[in-house]
Design an enzyme around this catalytic site. Structure first.
Site, PDB file in Angstrom:
ATOM      1  N   LEU A   1       0.832  -1.206   0.000  1.00  0.00           N
ATOM      2  CA  LEU A   1       0.000   0.000   0.000  1.00  0.00           C
ATOM      3  C   LEU A   1       0.868   1.258   0.000  1.00  0.00           C
ATOM      4  O   LEU A   1       0.629   2.210  -0.740  1.00  0.00           O
ATOM      5  CB  LEU A   1      -0.917   0.016   1.233  1.00  0.00           C
ATOM      6  CG  LEU A   1      -1.736   1.286   1.351  1.00  0.00           C
ATOM      7  CD1 LEU A   1      -2.904   1.262   0.376  1.00  0.00           C
ATOM      8  CD2 LEU A   1      -2.244   1.501   2.757  1.00  0.00           C
TER       9      LEU A   1
ATOM     10  N   ARG B   1      10.995  -3.706  10.191  1.00  0.00           N
ATOM     11  CA  ARG B   1      11.587  -4.528  11.256  1.00  0.00           C
ATOM     12  C   ARG B   1      13.110  -4.598  11.174  1.00  0.00           C
ATOM     13  O   ARG B   1      13.786  -4.768  12.168  1.00  0.00           O
ATOM     14  CB  ARG B   1      11.057  -5.961  11.157  1.00  0.00           C
ATOM     15  CG  ARG B   1       9.696  -6.110  11.757  1.00  0.00           C
ATOM     16  CD  ARG B   1       9.085  -7.430  11.359  1.00  0.00           C
ATOM     17  NE  ARG B   1       7.649  -7.287  11.352  1.00  0.00           N
ATOM     18  CZ  ARG B   1       6.875  -7.566  12.392  1.00  0.00           C
ATOM     19  NH1 ARG B   1       7.389  -8.045  13.490  1.00  0.00           N
ATOM     20  NH2 ARG B   1       5.573  -7.376  12.329  1.00  0.00           N
TER      21      ARG B   1
ATOM     22  N   HIS C   1     -16.265  -0.206   0.862  1.00  0.00           N
ATOM     23  CA  HIS C   1     -16.456   0.781  -0.211  1.00  0.00           C
ATOM     24  C   HIS C   1     -17.906   0.815  -0.725  1.00  0.00           C
ATOM     25  O   HIS C   1     -18.499   1.875  -0.866  1.00  0.00           O
ATOM     26  CB  HIS C   1     -15.540   0.490  -1.400  1.00  0.00           C
ATOM     27  CG  HIS C   1     -14.088   0.318  -1.039  1.00  0.00           C
ATOM     28  ND1 HIS C   1     -13.502   1.005  -0.009  1.00  0.00           N
ATOM     29  CD2 HIS C   1     -13.099  -0.444  -1.578  1.00  0.00           C
ATOM     30  CE1 HIS C   1     -12.219   0.661   0.065  1.00  0.00           C
ATOM     31  NE2 HIS C   1     -11.956  -0.212  -0.876  1.00  0.00           N
TER      32      HIS C   1
END
Ligand code: BG6
Length: 517
Positions: free
Chosen positions: A27, A56, A253
């Site tokens: 994303l 990480r 949505h």
């Protein structure tokens, strides 16, 4: 290109750092980083904003910038590339492994070092991470999220969907969030609410006198809300196979779009007034009990496409990472009723699918037939109903199909389109959903974000459908060939009511792509 539309009047009061947890994930790379770069190109970000990407594992600054540059280059968008050049030194990387308590303290220190000395920092933490990691991140970030009564700008937390996977998990997540932060610190994102065409639903309905008088059961025959994508599951097999299209896009949505389409006029555009009306729509959704899913819904998954002269397209089960015994749906269609005075008896048909013939998201309000037919209609049948289409993408705009006389000696009728296209009407750049929502979040504006009760109400509607599908078992999961308009069962759902879906055709125009239902 006029990009001034990306700027919001006034500087954000608060945010000095945007911390993106999961900042090297899909994303962030596809949406968030390019959006930030475009905003920077338009000088729509505070000049001193730090964007801190967490991960990480240690990553050098050089490696971070290379990764981000690759993401931006992937967008083929010159505005993001310009913004990236300007943004370079505002991107930072900091290690945050929520499983390591010592590491969390080190992260807090790293953040402070990045921000330097000065006014108390105001931070926006963006959780762009898989839902199962949210709890651990909340724990790790809790000290940084604690509300300091002396600070005018508390830290805020932006949470990406999926927000739970059913009502129970969404409520548990909400409880967990509220243990750490107060409701006004939480921004739950549904990026559809950031889309221009979705926001325009309210403008169309409530800034015009024309539509509201006919926006009801007396004039509307039915409404179709369609979400169609040509893409398949892509690299998100693990997430998508656990979710399915119902949870991936219908629960959020499509139900949000339904709310804006069906709601009563709010008292004002104030966020609380709009939310109140949306919640009433969700409360009015007639439940589809588990023993009715066979008649009120259908579900299917795409199958392999092999056509001479075309590259073969994999079916869902052949996609990398999908287990061979998966019974996840990539297509869902529902017949939905709202038990209100305005909409009683008017079906709202919702459909969503991947690997369909076109990418197309729209709301089509199909009006009733005229009460008497006084003209000889084309082909001798009844005239086509008027249809108002709010095109969310592509080619955002509004099309109204009405009947017109065909020029000539005879009195023949044909449907014609009255068209409004954003692109033609407005020269200004149209902010994409993430650009809009990021700016709002940085400014502390919450109207386009969701509250927990909206999300929980949406799950209350979705859960029994999933329960019904579970009881039906995988044998009722249909198939549709990749690249087609979906399963025949979806056609049957409308045919049972004497109706048909609008064709999927991307642009909505062209002779082989009639915009009429
Ligand atoms: C996401 C879904 O929320 O929305 C994806 O998880 C989907 O599966 C995407 O592809 C569609 O968003 P957009 O903005 O491309 O219509």
């Amino acid at each position: 290109m006029d990009i001034s539309s990306l700027r919001k009047p006034g500087q954000p009061r608060c945010t000095t750092s945007l911390v993106i947890c999961g900042g090297t994930g899909d994303l962030a790379r596809r949406k968030l980083v390019p959006a930030l770069c475009r905003l920077r190109a338009a000088q729509a970000l505070p000049a001193d904003l730090h964007v801190v990407i967490t991960g990480r594992r240690p990553l050098t600054r050089q490696a971070l910038l290379a990764t981000l540059q690759e993401a931006v280059a992937g967008t083929a968008d010159s505005l993001s590339r310009t913004g990236f050049e300007a943004m370079g030194d505002r991107f930072h990387y900091a290690v945050l492994d929520p499983a390591d308590p010592a590491g969390c303290a080190a992260f807090a220190q790293a953040l402070q070092d990045i921000e330097g000395r000065g006014a108390a920092p105001a931070r926006l933490f963006y959780l762009a991470i898989p839902p199962e990691q949210v709890g651990a991140f909340l724990q790790a970030l809790a000290p940084l999220l604690a509300r300091d009564r002396g600070t005018p700008c508390p830290a805020r937390l932006l949470v990406e969907k999926p927000f739970g996977s059913d009502l129970a998990s969404a409520s548990a997540l909400n409880r967990r969030l509220q243990e750490v932060v107060s409701e006004d610190q939480i921004l739950r994102i549904d990026h559809y609410l950031g889309k221009e065409a979705v926001q325009n639903i309210l403008a169309l309905r409530f800034a015009n006198i024309l539509f509201e008088p006919v926006w009801n059961r007396q004039f509307v025959d039915h409404v179709q809300i369609s979400f169609a994508e040509t893409i398949g599951v892509g690299k998100r097999a693990a997430y998508f196979d656990g979710a399915g299209i119902l949870r991936d896009v219908v629960q959020n949505h499509l139900l949000q779009v339904l709310c804006l389409t069906a709601m009563e006029p709010p008292l004002s555009h104030h966020p609380e007034c709009v939310r109140l009306e949306k919640k009433k729509v969700l409360a009015a959704l007639r439940p589809i009990p588990a023993d009715e899913t066979a008649v009120q819904t259908c579900r299917a998954r795409y199958t392999r496409r092999e056509r001479t002269g075309e590259a073969a397209v994999a079916g869902y089960l052949q996609e990398p990472g999908i287990p061979p015994d998966s019974s996840t749906e990539t297509y869902a269609a529902l017949r939905v009723y709202l038990d209100t005075w305005r909409w009683s008896g008017v079906p709202f048909y919702l459909r969503a699918g991947k690997r369909l013939s076109a990418s197309q998201t729209e709301i089509a309000v199909v009006f009733r037939q005229v009460p008497a037919h006084i003209f000889p209609a084309p082909g001798g049948g009844p005239v086509a109903p008027d249809v108002l289409v709010i095109r969310v993408q592509p080619n955002e705009g509004i099309h109204l199909t009405v009947m017109s006389k065909v020029p000539g000696m005879e009195f023949r009728l044909a449907p014609v389109d009255l068209d409004f296209s954003y692109q033609e009407a407005f020269a200004a750049y149209r902010p994409d959903a993430y650009e809009r929502l990021l700016v709002d979040a940085l400014h502390g504006e919450t109207s386009l974000f969701l509250q927990h009760d909206e999300i929980e109400a949406a799950w209350s509607f979705i859960d029994p459908i999933r329960e019904g599908w579970k009881r039906e078992g995988p044998s009722r999961l249909g198939g549709y060939e990749a690249g087609t308009d979906g399963p025949t069962a979806a056609d049957a759902l409308l045919a049972a009511d004497g109706r048909v879906w609008r064709p999927l055709c991307g642009t909505g125009r062209g002779p082989s792509c009639s915009p009429h239902p």
